[in-house]
Design an enzyme around this catalytic site. Structure first.
Site, PDB file in Angstrom:
ATOM      1  N   SER A  18     -11.290  32.834  64.325  1.00 44.10           N
ATOM      2  CA  SER A  18      -9.909  33.199  64.602  1.00 44.10           C
ATOM      3  C   SER A  18      -9.621  33.000  66.086  1.00 44.10           C
ATOM      4  CB  SER A  18      -9.643  34.646  64.171  1.00 44.10           C
ATOM      5  OG  SER A  18      -8.269  34.945  64.225  1.00 44.10           O
ATOM      6  N   ASN A  19      -8.589  33.620  66.593  1.00 42.14           N
ATOM      7  CA  ASN A  19      -8.271  33.530  68.024  1.00 42.14           C
ATOM      8  C   ASN A  19      -7.602  34.827  68.464  1.00 42.14           C
ATOM      9  OD1 ASN A  19      -5.306  33.268  67.624  1.00 42.14           O
ATOM     10  ND2 ASN A  19      -5.949  31.422  66.555  1.00 42.14           N
ATOM     11  N   ALA A  20      -7.260  34.888  69.764  1.00 48.11           N
ATOM     12  CA  ALA A  20      -6.831  36.167  70.347  1.00 48.11           C
ATOM     13  C   ALA A  20      -5.342  36.455  70.185  1.00 48.11           C
ATOM     14  CB  ALA A  20      -7.197  36.184  71.833  1.00 48.11           C
ATOM     15  N   SER A  21      -4.625  35.629  69.415  1.00 43.50           N
ATOM     16  CA  SER A  21      -3.184  35.872  69.268  1.00 43.50           C
ATOM     17  C   SER A  21      -2.923  37.249  68.640  1.00 43.50           C
ATOM     18  CB  SER A  21      -2.586  34.783  68.366  1.00 43.50           C
ATOM     19  OG  SER A  21      -1.300  35.169  67.948  1.00 43.50           O
TER      20      SER A  21
ATOM     21  N   ALA B 135      -0.551  31.044  65.962  1.00 49.48           N
ATOM     22  CA  ALA B 135      -1.712  30.345  66.522  1.00 49.48           C
ATOM     23  C   ALA B 135      -2.628  30.029  65.331  1.00 49.48           C
ATOM     24  CB  ALA B 135      -2.419  31.233  67.535  1.00 49.48           C
TER      25      ALA B 135
END
Ligand code: CTP
Length: 396
Positions: free
Chosen positions: A206-209, A273
């Site tokens: 995943s990512n930090a959004s 994102a």
């Protein structure tokens, strides 16, 4: 028939309160519904009876009249804009500090509608760094300030602090009302947040959004009268009230949801994102460590926005570009190959971008259209982005 406009007019305690009565008369004559809230000090200058007679409605002076109807919340929910004439130094200081000790300050704190203040006071009070700092803080939080003018003041001197002319106050009010209704009847879809792509039942890519930008855009679009669907990935943040929320987890779920909810919308803004890849294989049981290197093959995810670009029709399509270098050139490429009408460039290098703090955006369109939306918190940037997008939609 033009829809009736409903205005909440706050009056605080300065000599210019008598001008609020004249303004009320103008508003009533042009057909607006005006709910007047007076502070205790305002009532020393002008009687509540004056406003009640002008508006043919009750005037609100206390949190404790009909408290079961929760007046401070009801008043700002029913109005389209809140305007304070005059705004004294004391009222401005209380708003800047978030103090809500009477009906007017409590209502303004609870307001999600545009808030406009027309300050009026003695020149020294206006120029004092405390007042100036309070005004700047309120501006940064989205209050509109109709600056006072230079002229004859109550203390029989000339100086800055005289209430702005009725014409300037009406202009600010009409701008806010126009903005507020700009998306009425429009269908808006917004993608937001990260996606999660599972390796196994407990691990994912995943990512930090956080989805903060999309959530603020959804809130602002709903405030402007749009019917909003928010396609939202996994986030701790609460989606706004008054918006239809469709929860998704993976890029493929977002893709499917977008085909249902975003195709055919009047405006689509893609802030999500989206993970560009997912693990090619999904394991049904947790992978145990073996001490060896682990190679995971990733398969490409669908590009949701590009798919919407292929089905664009008359939808106004706005993308975001998360870039760390050569920002605008990369963003212009995405603008073209995804068939977008505009793209907001977001520098995700350094501390900006992901998370709930400040951000800085530049909007690009056409061959060389460009507008800097500045650096600000995401609520404010959402309002500025929608202002710019609405303008482009009107011209397209
Ligand atoms: N986007 C999307 N689906 C994807 C990837 C991106 O809908 N699979 C959307 C994003 O929501 C954003 C825009 O496309 O509005 C650009 O996203 P960005 O991550 O900047 O670019 P990518 O297209 O993923 O290209 P790259 O990562 O190579 O820069």
């Amino acid at each position: 028939m033009v829809a009736k406009r409903r205005i909440l007019l706050g009056v605080s305690g300065g000599i210019a309160a008598y001008k609020a009565a004249a303004l009320t008369s103008t508003l009533v004559q042009r057909g607006d519904d005006v709910d007047v809230v007076m502070t205790a000090e305002a009532q020393r200058f002008v009687s509540s009876l004056t406003f009640a007679s002008l508006t043919a409605r009750p005037v609100y002076t206390s949190l404790w009249d009909l408290p079961e109807r929760i007046p401070h919340i009801r008043l700002v929910r029913e109005a389209q804009v809140a305007l304070v004439v005059p705004a004294t130094a004391n009222l401005i200081a209380k708003l800047a500090a978030g103090i809500a000790d009477d009906l007017l300050t409590a209502a303004l704190l609870a307001a999600r509608i545009p808030r406009i203040l027309a300050p009026a006071m003695n020149e020294a009070m206006y120029e004092d760094p405390a007042t100036q700092a309070n005004i700047s803080a309120l501006r940064a939080r989205g209050y509109e300030i109709v600056d006072p003018e230079r002229g004859f003041l109550a203390e029989r001197e000339r100086g800055v602090g005289r209430l702005a002319s009725e014409e300037r106050i009406l202009q600010a009010l009409d701008r806010a009302l126009a903005r507020r209704l700009a998306l009425k009847g429009k269908r808006v879809a917004i993608t937001a947040g990260p996606t999660r792509e599972a390796f196994d039942p407990v691990r994912f890519l995943s990512n930090a959004s956080t989805g903060a930008t999309g959530i603020e855009l959804a809130r602002e679009a709903a405030l402007r009268g749009a019917s909003v669907t928010l396609l939202l990935g996994p986030t701790q943040l609460e989606p706004p009230a008054g918006v239809t929320v469709v929860r998704i987890v993976t890029a493929r779920e977002l893709y499917e949801a977008a085909l249902v909810h975003a195709v055919g919308a009047d405006l689509v803004i893609a802030t999500a994102a989206v993970a560009d890849w997912r693990p090619a294989e999904h394991r049904d049981s947790k992978l145990s460590k073996s001490g060896e290197d682990l190679t995971v093959r990733l398969a490409p995810n669908p590009d949701v926005l590009a798919a919407l670009g292929e089905r664009k029709g008359s939808t106004f399509l706005v993308g975001f570009a998360a870039e760390t270098d050569d920002h605008e050139a990369h963003a212009r490429k995405k603008l073209r190959y995804k068939h977008l009408d505009a793209i907001a460039v977001n520098d995700v290098g350094g501390e900006r971008g992901f998370g709930t703090g400040d951000n800085e955006l530049v909007l690009l369109w056409g061959n060389d259209g460009r507008r800097e939306l500045g650096r600000s918190d995401k609520k404010m940037l959402a309002a500025r982005l929608l202002d710019a997008v609405e303008e482009l939609m009107r011209c397209s």
